[in-house]
Design a protein around this motif. Structure first.
Motif, PDB file in Angstrom:
ATOM      1  N   TYR A   1      40.371  41.084  47.886  1.00 38.10           N
ATOM      2  CA  TYR A   1      40.418  42.541  47.981  1.00 38.10           C
ATOM      3  C   TYR A   1      41.703  42.920  48.696  1.00 38.10           C
ATOM      4  O   TYR A   1      42.101  42.270  49.676  1.00 38.10           O
ATOM      5  CB  TYR A   1      39.217  43.055  48.780  1.00 38.10           C
ATOM      6  CG  TYR A   1      38.950  44.540  48.624  1.00 38.10           C
ATOM      7  CD1 TYR A   1      38.481  45.050  47.413  1.00 38.10           C
ATOM      8  CD2 TYR A   1      39.135  45.416  49.678  1.00 38.10           C
ATOM      9  CE1 TYR A   1      38.220  46.394  47.267  1.00 38.10           C
ATOM     10  CE2 TYR A   1      38.875  46.767  49.536  1.00 38.10           C
ATOM     11  CZ  TYR A   1      38.418  47.254  48.336  1.00 38.10           C
ATOM     12  OH  TYR A   1      38.156  48.613  48.189  1.00 38.10           O
TER      13      TYR A   1
ATOM     14  N   GLN B   1      38.954  48.542  42.785  1.00 38.10           N
ATOM     15  CA  GLN B   1      39.801  47.395  42.453  1.00 38.10           C
ATOM     16  C   GLN B   1      39.105  46.474  41.436  1.00 38.10           C
ATOM     17  O   GLN B   1      39.083  45.252  41.581  1.00 38.10           O
ATOM     18  CB  GLN B   1      40.188  46.637  43.728  1.00 38.10           C
ATOM     19  CG  GLN B   1      40.965  47.492  44.715  1.00 38.10           C
ATOM     20  CD  GLN B   1      41.429  46.749  45.943  1.00 38.10           C
ATOM     21  OE1 GLN B   1      41.598  45.527  45.919  1.00 38.10           O
ATOM     22  NE2 GLN B   1      41.672  47.465  47.028  1.00 38.10           N
ATOM     23  N   THR B   2      38.545  47.086  40.402  1.00 41.33           N
ATOM     24  CA  THR B   2      37.846  46.438  39.274  1.00 41.33           C
ATOM     25  C   THR B   2      36.610  45.661  39.721  1.00 41.33           C
ATOM     26  O   THR B   2      36.157  44.758  39.023  1.00 41.33           O
ATOM     27  CB  THR B   2      38.775  45.499  38.471  1.00 41.33           C
ATOM     28  OG1 THR B   2      39.079  44.326  39.224  1.00 41.33           O
ATOM     29  CG2 THR B   2      40.058  46.204  38.067  1.00 41.33           C
ATOM     30  N   GLN B   3      36.052  46.006  40.872  1.00 39.52           N
ATOM     31  CA  GLN B   3      34.852  45.338  41.359  1.00 39.52           C
ATOM     32  C   GLN B   3      33.769  46.355  41.684  1.00 39.52           C
ATOM     33  O   GLN B   3      34.056  47.472  42.092  1.00 39.52           O
ATOM     34  CB  GLN B   3      35.164  44.540  42.637  1.00 39.52           C
ATOM     35  CG  GLN B   3      36.269  43.514  42.494  1.00 39.52           C
ATOM     36  CD  GLN B   3      36.554  42.808  43.811  1.00 39.52           C
ATOM     37  OE1 GLN B   3      35.756  42.006  44.279  1.00 39.52           O
ATOM     38  NE2 GLN B   3      37.690  43.105  44.411  1.00 39.52           N
ATOM     39  N   LYS B   4      32.533  45.948  41.528  1.00 39.54           N
ATOM     40  CA  LYS B   4      31.395  46.736  41.974  1.00 39.54           C
ATOM     41  C   LYS B   4      31.009  46.235  43.358  1.00 39.54           C
ATOM     42  O   LYS B   4      30.580  45.083  43.511  1.00 39.54           O
ATOM     43  CB  LYS B   4      30.213  46.588  41.012  1.00 39.54           C
ATOM     44  CG  LYS B   4      30.437  47.184  39.632  1.00 39.54           C
ATOM     45  CD  LYS B   4      30.379  48.708  39.678  1.00 39.54           C
ATOM     46  CE  LYS B   4      30.442  49.286  38.260  1.00 39.54           C
ATOM     47  NZ  LYS B   4      30.382  50.765  38.278  1.00 39.54           N
ATOM     48  N   LEU B   5      31.184  47.079  44.360  1.00 39.58           N
ATOM     49  CA  LEU B   5      30.908  46.663  45.727  1.00 39.58           C
ATOM     50  C   LEU B   5      29.855  47.568  46.369  1.00 39.58           C
ATOM     51  O   LEU B   5      29.573  48.662  45.873  1.00 39.58           O
ATOM     52  CB  LEU B   5      32.185  46.683  46.561  1.00 39.58           C
ATOM     53  CG  LEU B   5      33.312  45.746  46.110  1.00 39.58           C
ATOM     54  CD1 LEU B   5      34.497  45.846  47.057  1.00 39.58           C
ATOM     55  CD2 LEU B   5      32.829  44.305  46.005  1.00 39.58           C
TER      56      LEU B   5
ATOM     57  N   SER C   1      32.749  51.534  42.457  1.00 41.15           N
ATOM     58  CA  SER C   1      33.723  50.656  41.809  1.00 41.15           C
ATOM     59  C   SER C   1      35.060  50.797  42.512  1.00 41.15           C
ATOM     60  O   SER C   1      35.544  51.907  42.740  1.00 41.15           O
ATOM     61  CB  SER C   1      33.861  51.021  40.331  1.00 41.15           C
ATOM     62  OG  SER C   1      34.839  50.204  39.705  1.00 41.15           O
TER      63      SER C   1
ATOM     64  N   PRO D   1      34.049  40.669  49.384  1.00 42.14           N
ATOM     65  CA  PRO D   1      34.628  40.173  48.127  1.00 42.14           C
ATOM     66  C   PRO D   1      35.498  38.942  48.336  1.00 42.14           C
ATOM     67  O   PRO D   1      36.064  38.731  49.408  1.00 42.14           O
ATOM     68  CB  PRO D   1      35.469  41.368  47.643  1.00 42.14           C
ATOM     69  CG  PRO D   1      35.741  42.167  48.867  1.00 42.14           C
ATOM     70  CD  PRO D   1      34.568  41.990  49.773  1.00 42.14           C
ATOM     71  N   ASP D   2      35.594  38.127  47.281  1.00 42.65           N
ATOM     72  CA  ASP D   2      36.455  36.944  47.362  1.00 42.65           C
ATOM     73  C   ASP D   2      37.912  37.338  47.503  1.00 42.65           C
ATOM     74  O   ASP D   2      38.695  36.647  48.156  1.00 42.65           O
ATOM     75  CB  ASP D   2      36.268  36.071  46.111  1.00 42.65           C
ATOM     76  CG  ASP D   2      34.906  35.391  46.073  1.00 42.65           C
ATOM     77  OD1 ASP D   2      34.323  35.168  47.153  1.00 42.65           O
ATOM     78  OD2 ASP D   2      34.414  35.099  44.967  1.00 42.65           O
TER      79      ASP D   2
ATOM     80  N   SER E   1      29.653  44.442  51.368  1.00 38.07           N
ATOM     81  CA  SER E   1      30.143  43.360  50.508  1.00 38.07           C
ATOM     82  C   SER E   1      31.334  42.641  51.132  1.00 38.07           C
ATOM     83  O   SER E   1      32.169  43.252  51.817  1.00 38.07           O
ATOM     84  CB  SER E   1      30.553  43.914  49.148  1.00 38.07           C
ATOM     85  OG  SER E   1      29.460  44.463  48.461  1.00 38.07           O
TER      86      SER E   1
END
Length: 326
Positions: free
Chosen positions: A110, A47-51, A45, A107-108, A105
Motif C-alpha cells: 500500500y 489503490q485497486t484493493q478492497k480494504l 476501494s 495490505p501486503d 486491514s
C-alpha cells in the motif's frame, strides 16, 4: 485517575487470561483483543484493493461531532477516557483505526501517505452522514489532522496533541528505505518497546496503565501475522519523513489549537542525522513557539513538565485545557 487505571488493568488482565500460559496471541486485525466500544467496519476501494477500516462510533449528536486520530504506536482503543468524557459533553465521537493499524486491514502492499489516509478518513466520515466536525490528532495522528485541515473545509476545529512533524525531518536526517524500518520492526521486542516509551514518553517513569497500552503489540508479536503487521508498520514510516506539515499549517482554514507537553523529546530520525547536522530534534519546548510565530492565529497551549502522552501522564491537568476547546 485510580478508577481509570484499574479499568485499563482489568482489560489487560482479561486479555491475558484468554490465551494459554498467559502468552497473548493476536492476529493482524486484533480479532482477539476487545476494544472499549463496539467496533464497526467501513469497506471501501483504494489503490485497486478492497480494504476495511474499523472504527468506533459512540454518542448520538448530529451537530456536535469529534473525530479522534491515533498515533503510530497505538490505535483507537487508547482514546477511551477522552471519548467517554466527550460523550458526557453531548458529543458524538468517531474513532477510526487507520489502514495498517489496529483492527483495520493490513495490505501486503500500500502506498501510505497522509493525503491518502486523510481521504480514507474523510470517506468514512461522509459515509456516516456527518457534515461538520472537530478533528483531534495525537502524535502521528496530528500529522494526519493537519493534512485533513488543509484538504477539507467541513472541519470546525483542528486540535493537535503533541503531534510529530513540527519540524521537517528530511531536512536533517538521511532518507531510509522501508526495508530499513522492516528490519527494525522484525527485531522489536516487548522490552525494547517498553524501554523506548519509558524514555521518550514518560521521562523514565512507568506504571501499570502504561504497560496495558502495550497489550496489542504483545499479542501481535506472538501472533501468526506479525510479519505483515511489521511490514505495514515499516511502510507507515514513509509519510512521517516525506510529508512536511510545517508548510501546511497556513492552509488550514479552521481554528487550530496546539496542545504540547513541553518535556516531549520525540524526534524521528535522530539516530541517522545527516553528516554535519547539529540540530537537536524533538525540542518541544521550542517547536510550538516556532510554529506559532509563523502562524499567529494558531492557539498554543503548553503543558510544562509533561511529555508525549500528556493525556495519560496527568489526565486531570490535560483535560482542563483540552475540554475548553469543545
Amino acid at each position: 485517575m485510580k478508577i481509570f487505571n484499574l479499568l485499563i488493568i482489568l482489560i489487560f488482565v482479561s486479555s491475558c487470561a484468554s490465551s494459554s500460559k498467559n502468552e497473548l496471541s493476536f492476529d493482524a486485525e486484533l480479532s482477539q483483543f476487545k476494544y472499549p466500544f463496539p467496533v464497526k467496519t467501513y469497506e471501501f476501494s483504494t489503490q485497486t484493493q478492497k480494504l476495511k477500516m474499523r472504527y468506533m462510533d459512540i454518542g448520538k449528536s448530529k451537530s456536535k461531532v469529534a473525530v479522534l486520530l491515533h498515533g503510530k504506536n497505538f490505535a483507537g482503543f487508547y482514546w477511551e477516557r477522552i471519548a467517554n468524557d466527550l460523550v458526557k459533553k453531548g458529543y458524538r465521537v468517531i474513532i477510526p483505526d487507520q489502514i495498517g493499524f489496529g483492527k483495520s486491514s493490513k495490505p501486503d502492499n500500500y502506498h501510505y501517505s497522509f493525503p491518502q489516509l486523510a481521504k480514507n478518513t474523510h470517506g468514512l466520515i461522509k459515509s456516516l452522514g456527518v457534515r461538520k466536525y472537530i478533528v483531534v490528532g495525537h502524535s502521528m495522528g496530528g500529522m494526519l489532522a493537519v493534512n485533513m485541515g488543509a484538504m477539507y473545509r467541513d472541519i470546525r476545529k483542528v486540535v493537535l496533541v503533541n503531534p510529530i512533524g513540527l519540524e521537517a525531518y528530511l531536512d536533517y536526517v538521511e532518507y531510509k528505505d522501508p526495508e530499513f524500518f522492516f528490519k527494525s520492526e522484525m527485531n522489536k521486542t516487548v522490552d525494547k518497546a517498553r524501554a523506548y516509551q519509558r524514555k521518550n514518553y514518560y521521562d523514565g517513569a512507568w506504571s501499570n496503565s502504561y504497560e496495558a497500552l502495550l497489550t496489542p503489540f504483545k499479542g501481535q508479536l506472538n501472533g501468526p501475522d506479525y510479519e505483515v503487521v511489521a511490514w505495514n508498520a515499516a511502510l507507515t514510516y514513509g509519510p512521517i519523513f516525506e510529508d512536511n506539515i510545517v508548510v501546511k499549517f497556513p492552509k488550514i482554514k479552521a481554528k487550530t489549537v496546539l496542545i504540547l507537553g513541553t518535556r516531549d523529546r520525540t524526534g524521528p530520525g535522530r539516530g541517522w542525522k545527516r553528516k554535519g547536522v547539529k540540530r537537536k530534534l524533538g525540542q518541544y519546548q521550542n517547536l510550538g513557539r516556532e510554529i506559532k510565530k509563523e502562524n499567529p492565529k494558531l492557539k498554543l497551549i503548553e503543558l510544562k513538565g509533561l511529555g508525549h502522552m500528556p493525556q495519560f501522564e496527568d489526565y486531570n491537568r490535560f483535560s482542563k485545557v483540552f475540554f475548553r476547546e469543545f
